[in-house]
Design an enzyme around this catalytic site. Structure first.
Site, short mmCIF file in Angstrom:
data_model
loop_
_atom_site.label_atom_id
_atom_site.label_comp_id
_atom_site.label_asym_id
_atom_site.label_seq_id
_atom_site.Cartn_x
_atom_site.Cartn_y
_atom_site.Cartn_z
CG ASP A 31 -1.38 -25.19 -54.37
OD1 ASP A 31 -2.15 -26.04 -54.89
OD2 ASP A 31 -1.74 -24.41 -53.47
CG PHE A 32 0.56 -29.75 -52.70
CD1 PHE A 32 -0.30 -30.60 -52.01
CD2 PHE A 32 0.97 -28.58 -52.09
CE1 PHE A 32 -0.73 -30.28 -50.73
CE2 PHE A 32 0.55 -28.26 -50.81
CZ PHE A 32 -0.30 -29.11 -50.12
#
Length: 153
Positions: A31-32
């Site tokens: 994810d980020f």
């Protein structure tokens, strides 16, 4: 002439009955924040189960094309997430086919970073015919799996 994908070697190796598949974490897996997205653990587990079968001589294509065409479907999975995997980690997916009962296969899987347990799953798969009905694995399939099963009963 293209080679038959069923002739491709499996990834990973067996240590005793346990199959070990190395996995590297790439940016696309995260994810980020650089942490592996939870759904990707399912993908890693799937790869582990498939490569363990392939290394045991079981091809999904052969199952579909056999005298009694069949496939596997997951009917139950319990997952415990212990620690996060992160970008660039080198992991191992460890897969242990524990037993067959009727049409069901019971599988234990773990994902480790070195000796550190990151995630583990208890998986119940069912052998099904092409109409989706449960069916006992063929004698040939049972014979191929017997060397890696703890209890073929």
């Amino acid at each position: 002439m293209p080679s038959d994908p069923r002739d491709a070697p499996s990834s990973g190796r067996f240590e005793g009955r346990e199959h070990i598949l190395p996995v590297r974490i790439y940016y696309e897996d995260t994810d980020f924040t650089g942490v592996v997205y939870h759904a990707n653990y399912l993908r890693f587990f799937e790869r582990g189960r498939s490569d363990a079968l392939r290394a045991a001589g079981v091809s999904h294509s052969d199952l579909l094309e056999g005298e009694r065409p069949s496939a596997f479907t997951i009917v139950h999975m319990e997952i415990d997430f212990r620690r996060p995997a992160r970008i660039d980690d080198a992991l191992e997916v460890r897969t242990l086919y524990e037993r067959i009962r009727g049409p069901r296969l019971f599988i234990r899987q773990r994902i480790l970073r070195g000796a550190e347990l990151l995630c583990e799953a208890q998986v119940e798969a069912a052998c099904i015919d092409l109409s989706g009905r449960p069916t006992r694995p063929s004698p040939r399939l049972v014979a191929q799996l017997t060397p890696i099963l703890g209890d073929a009963g």
